[in-house]
Design a protein around this motif. Sequence first.
Motif, PDB file in Angstrom:
ATOM      1  N   ALA A 194       0.902  -1.328  -0.035  1.00  0.00           N
ATOM      2  CA  ALA A 194      -0.203  -0.026  -0.018  1.00  0.00           C
ATOM      3  C   ALA A 194       0.789   1.383  -0.076  1.00  0.00           C
ATOM      4  O   ALA A 194       0.364   2.235  -0.610  1.00  0.00           O
ATOM      5  N   ARG A 195       2.045   1.081   0.734  1.00  0.00           N
ATOM      6  CA  ARG A 195       2.782   2.323   0.583  1.00  0.00           C
ATOM      7  C   ARG A 195       3.610   2.421  -0.532  1.00  0.00           C
ATOM      8  O   ARG A 195       3.896   3.483  -0.860  1.00  0.00           O
ATOM      9  N   THR A 196       4.041   1.741  -1.355  1.00  0.00           N
ATOM     10  CA  THR A 196       4.730   1.732  -2.488  1.00  0.00           C
ATOM     11  C   THR A 196       3.753   2.054  -3.718  1.00  0.00           C
ATOM     12  O   THR A 196       4.215   2.417  -4.707  1.00  0.00           O
ATOM     13  N   LEU A 197       2.295   1.328  -3.649  1.00  0.00           N
ATOM     14  CA  LEU A 197       1.580   1.266  -5.091  1.00  0.00           C
ATOM     15  C   LEU A 197       1.414   2.536  -5.694  1.00  0.00           C
ATOM     16  O   LEU A 197       1.517   2.560  -7.136  1.00  0.00           O
ATOM     17  N   PRO A 198       1.379   3.928  -4.884  1.00  0.00           N
ATOM     18  CA  PRO A 198       1.213   5.035  -5.690  1.00  0.00           C
ATOM     19  C   PRO A 198       2.616   5.251  -6.609  1.00  0.00           C
ATOM     20  O   PRO A 198       2.576   6.258  -7.404  1.00  0.00           O
ATOM     21  N   TYR A 199       3.563   4.603  -6.348  1.00  0.00           N
ATOM     22  CA  TYR A 199       4.792   4.738  -7.148  1.00  0.00           C
ATOM     23  C   TYR A 199       4.982   3.915  -8.296  1.00  0.00           C
ATOM     24  O   TYR A 199       6.161   3.680  -8.977  1.00  0.00           O
ATOM     25  N   TRP A 200       4.135   2.680  -8.397  1.00  0.00           N
ATOM     26  CA  TRP A 200       4.381   1.745  -9.572  1.00  0.00           C
ATOM     27  C   TRP A 200       4.245   2.385 -10.591  1.00  0.00           C
ATOM     28  O   TRP A 200       3.560   3.133 -10.969  1.00  0.00           O
ATOM     29  N   PRO A 201       5.176   1.789 -11.588  1.00  0.00           N
ATOM     30  CA  PRO A 201       5.316   2.416 -13.000  1.00  0.00           C
ATOM     31  C   PRO A 201       4.272   2.207 -13.791  1.00  0.00           C
ATOM     32  O   PRO A 201       3.479   1.291 -14.051  1.00  0.00           O
ATOM     33  N   VAL A 202       3.787   3.504 -14.706  1.00  0.00           N
ATOM     34  CA  VAL A 202       2.892   3.500 -15.798  1.00  0.00           C
ATOM     35  C   VAL A 202       3.291   3.005 -16.862  1.00  0.00           C
ATOM     36  O   VAL A 202       4.607   3.382 -17.287  1.00  0.00           O
ATOM     37  N   TYR A 203       2.813   1.950 -17.941  1.00  0.00           N
ATOM     38  CA  TYR A 203       3.204   1.442 -18.970  1.00  0.00           C
ATOM     39  C   TYR A 203       3.425   2.757 -19.973  1.00  0.00           C
ATOM     40  O   TYR A 203       2.696   3.598 -20.055  1.00  0.00           O
ATOM     41  N   PRO A 204       4.412   2.536 -20.631  1.00  0.00           N
ATOM     42  CA  PRO A 204       4.806   3.689 -21.531  1.00  0.00           C
ATOM     43  C   PRO A 204       3.920   4.239 -22.409  1.00  0.00           C
ATOM     44  O   PRO A 204       3.943   5.410 -22.766  1.00  0.00           O
ATOM     45  N   GLU A 205       3.030   3.225 -23.075  1.00  0.00           N
ATOM     46  CA  GLU A 205       2.197   3.562 -24.184  1.00  0.00           C
ATOM     47  C   GLU A 205       0.879   4.078 -23.593  1.00  0.00           C
ATOM     48  O   GLU A 205      -0.097   4.642 -24.570  1.00  0.00           O
ATOM     49  N   VAL A 206       0.819   4.225 -22.293  1.00  0.00           N
ATOM     50  CA  VAL A 206      -0.593   4.621 -21.752  1.00  0.00           C
ATOM     51  C   VAL A 206      -1.094   5.980 -22.199  1.00  0.00           C
ATOM     52  O   VAL A 206      -2.029   6.370 -22.677  1.00  0.00           O
ATOM     53  N   GLY A 207      -0.129   6.935 -21.928  1.00  0.00           N
ATOM     54  CA  GLY A 207      -0.454   8.261 -22.240  1.00  0.00           C
ATOM     55  C   GLY A 207      -0.827   8.603 -24.004  1.00  0.00           C
ATOM     56  O   GLY A 207      -1.740   8.952 -23.935  1.00  0.00           O
ATOM     57  N   PRO A 208      -0.043   8.314 -24.661  1.00  0.00           N
ATOM     58  CA  PRO A 208      -0.316   8.407 -26.151  1.00  0.00           C
ATOM     59  C   PRO A 208      -1.591   7.926 -26.530  1.00  0.00           C
ATOM     60  O   PRO A 208      -2.526   8.116 -27.235  1.00  0.00           O
ATOM     61  N   GLU A 209      -1.819   6.498 -26.122  1.00  0.00           N
ATOM     62  CA  GLU A 209      -3.015   5.836 -26.624  1.00  0.00           C
ATOM     63  C   GLU A 209      -4.372   6.223 -25.897  1.00  0.00           C
ATOM     64  O   GLU A 209      -5.442   6.323 -26.479  1.00  0.00           O
ATOM     65  N   LEU A 210      -4.041   6.782 -24.646  1.00  0.00           N
ATOM     66  CA  LEU A 210      -5.288   7.063 -23.912  1.00  0.00           C
ATOM     67  C   LEU A 210      -5.682   8.432 -24.595  1.00  0.00           C
ATOM     68  O   LEU A 210      -6.765   8.997 -24.654  1.00  0.00           O
ATOM     69  N   GLY A 211      -4.495   9.305 -24.631  1.00  0.00           N
ATOM     70  CA  GLY A 211      -4.865  10.734 -25.241  1.00  0.00           C
ATOM     71  C   GLY A 211      -5.387  10.661 -26.421  1.00  0.00           C
ATOM     72  O   GLY A 211      -6.328  11.657 -26.847  1.00  0.00           O
ATOM     73  N   ALA A 212      -4.976   9.540 -27.364  1.00  0.00           N
ATOM     74  CA  ALA A 212      -5.778   9.657 -28.626  1.00  0.00           C
ATOM     75  C   ALA A 212      -7.153   9.101 -28.535  1.00  0.00           C
ATOM     76  O   ALA A 212      -8.100   9.676 -29.381  1.00  0.00           O
ATOM     77  N   LEU A 213      -7.603   8.368 -27.522  1.00  0.00           N
ATOM     78  CA  LEU A 213      -9.086   8.015 -27.358  1.00  0.00           C
ATOM     79  C   LEU A 213      -9.881   9.324 -26.997  1.00  0.00           C
ATOM     80  O   LEU A 213     -11.022   9.586 -27.466  1.00  0.00           O
TER      81      LEU A 213
END
Length: 213
Positions: A82-101
């Motif tokens: 629970a303490r580390t969860l907010p820092y778990w890495p986001v997959y690199p394609e998430v931003g561009p792909e969701l931005g396109a949606l």
Amino acid sequence: MRWVTFDCFGTLVDWRHGIATSAELLFPGYGGRLLDAYNRHEMAVQTETPALLYREVMAETLRRACATEGLDLGADDAGILARTLPYWPVYPEVGPELGALRSAGWRLALLTNCDRDLIGLTQRRLPVPFDAVITAEDAGGYKPSLGHFERFRSSHEPSEWVHVAQGYIHDMVPAHALGLRRIWINRLAETPADPSIPQTTQPDLHGLLTALQ
């Protein structure tokens, strides 16, 4: 309104990396083994106590994983996920792909087996905003129960709805039961027990907008 709902951890956020590296902090050399043991126990904990907050689910699951591996987990260390969860890495394609949606007019929502406070901290690191969030607290239980989906449907009445997730049992199975259009993000190259459950399968989020057309 056209909606795409997502699971968060495993689909947008690399939870396997997060759990394994957190376990390594406590037991160097055991990260992979504890991740595997954790995966074997988590659904049982969620099923036994569906009203339990996710931070407590993670703590109890980690206790069971450590017991399975014969490791002595300190009481103060059970909450490390629970303490580390907010820092778990986001997959690199998430931003561009969701931005396109979003640019194409889709609304985005999270249906997550998580607590409100934890997903709130995670959202600060996600590169796109979400229009709605349904947590396990809101649903009163954990997927694959249908509470997340039913609450979302009653709250937003989507005219078009696609569910996108990495979880086969937690997400694809209930989405299939409800007759939703569904896309399986099969990051682990798993073989589904029933190939008809996921309508579309792809290894990550790349090309998601095209898959929706």
